[in-house]
Motif scaffolding. Structure first.
Motif, PDB file in Angstrom:
ATOM      1  N   TRP A 181     -10.345  -3.705   3.004  1.00  7.28           N
ATOM      2  CA  TRP A 181      -9.716  -4.897   3.578  1.00  7.28           C
ATOM      3  C   TRP A 181     -10.031  -4.942   5.076  1.00  7.28           C
ATOM      4  O   TRP A 181      -9.283  -4.469   5.930  1.00  7.28           O
ATOM      5  N   ALA A 223      -6.005 -10.462  -3.986  1.00 14.24           N
ATOM      6  CA  ALA A 223      -6.079  -9.816  -5.302  1.00 14.24           C
ATOM      7  C   ALA A 223      -5.898 -10.852  -6.407  1.00 14.24           C
ATOM      8  O   ALA A 223      -6.636 -10.849  -7.410  1.00 14.24           O
ATOM      9  N   THR A 250      -3.958  -4.176  -5.441  1.00  7.91           N
ATOM     10  CA  THR A 250      -3.953  -3.935  -4.003  1.00  7.91           C
ATOM     11  C   THR A 250      -3.696  -2.452  -3.753  1.00  7.91           C
ATOM     12  O   THR A 250      -3.023  -1.785  -4.531  1.00  7.91           O
ATOM     13  N   LEU A 299      -8.786  -3.516  -1.875  1.00 10.39           N
ATOM     14  CA  LEU A 299      -8.674  -4.222  -3.154  1.00 10.39           C
ATOM     15  C   LEU A 299      -9.546  -3.480  -4.152  1.00 10.39           C
ATOM     16  O   LEU A 299     -10.632  -2.995  -3.806  1.00 10.39           O
TER      17      LEU A 299
END
Length: 256
Positions: free
Chosen positions: A78, A122, A174, A186
């Protein structure tokens, strides 16, 4: 339907990348002939990037009809879109940006500098996966899924002792407490990965030997997540000699 698990040992890291790249090209051509289009799941890491570099450098690269290949990712960090640590950017630089492939065939996870937060990202990826399914399931037909293996036995962003490896319902998860930075990620779930027709685990180096040996010896997936990975038809471990140090000899085969 029978399942095959093989460990294919290569002399060194360079030979490993070249062999997997050649096998990927020929397998993709064969599957495209059978299926018309295919779905490939990519992974991150240095060895995976070397494989994609080798695919790009191959004289046979364009024997694949890339117009009918769809690319997904098993997990993603992320991070901002242009961060060099994103798996997507590494794959684009190594291979995808060099192919004649429609943009809509490339399915990256959202980035941290986009409009979605982690949970929404997600959900969006799960929706995209379901939209690509043609048989009423929540996933497209994954034909080849590439995975790396960490020294702790993690695959994608499914880590030992964390709840993600035990998730058996959701397709996309997640991660907020990854033991390996960045903390937020993710990832596809274990059932989503295991829906793949072929899983190709590619690993090199002595730091991977223990995890591989434990997985093949039947370790718990909670302790060694790679032990819980099994494709529908094939699970192939492509390794160099250093990574194969603790693999039982009866499970190994020389590369070809």
């Amino acid at each position: 339907m029978t399942h095959e698990r093989r460990v294919l040992v290569h002399s060194d890291r360079a030979a490993l990348a070249a062999s997997v790249a050649a096998r990927f090209i020929t397998t993709a051509v064969d599957l495209l002939h059978e299926e018309g289009d295919i779905h490939v799941v990519l992974t991150g890491g240095s060895v995976a990037t070397e494989v994609l570099d080798a695919v790009n450098a191959s004289a046979a690269r364009d024997t694949v009809d890339w117009e009918h290949v769809n690319f997904w990712w098993g997990d993603e960090r992320w991070l901002p879109y242009s961060d060099p640590e994103r798996n997507e950017l590494q794959a684009r630089t190594a291979l995808l940006d060099h192919l004649d492939i429609p943009a809509e065939n490339i399915h990256p996870f959202a980035s941290s500098d986009g409009p979605l937060d982690l949970d929404a990202a997600a959900a969006a990826y799960a929706d995209e996966l379901e939209a690509a399914s043609n048989d009423g399931t929540v996933l497209p037909r994954f034909d080849i899924t590439f995975l790396g293996v960490g020294p702790d036995g993690h695959i994608a962003s499914l880590f030992p002792h964390l709840p993600g490896i035990r998730e058996d319902t959701a397709s996309v998860l997640t991660v907020r407490n990854s033991p390996k930075p960045p903390a937020e990620r993710l990832t596809l779930s274990r059932p989503a990965l295991n829906s793949s027709r072929c899983i190709w685990l590619v690993l090199a180096g002595p730091d991977k030997a223990s995890a591989l040996g434990l997985a093949l010896a039947g370790a718990s997936r909670d302790e060694v997540p790679v032990a819980g990975i099994k494709g529908r038809r094939y699970t192939n471990f492509f390794v160099d000699q250093e990574a194969a140090a603790e693999v039982p000899e009866n499970l190994t085969a020389s590369s070809f």
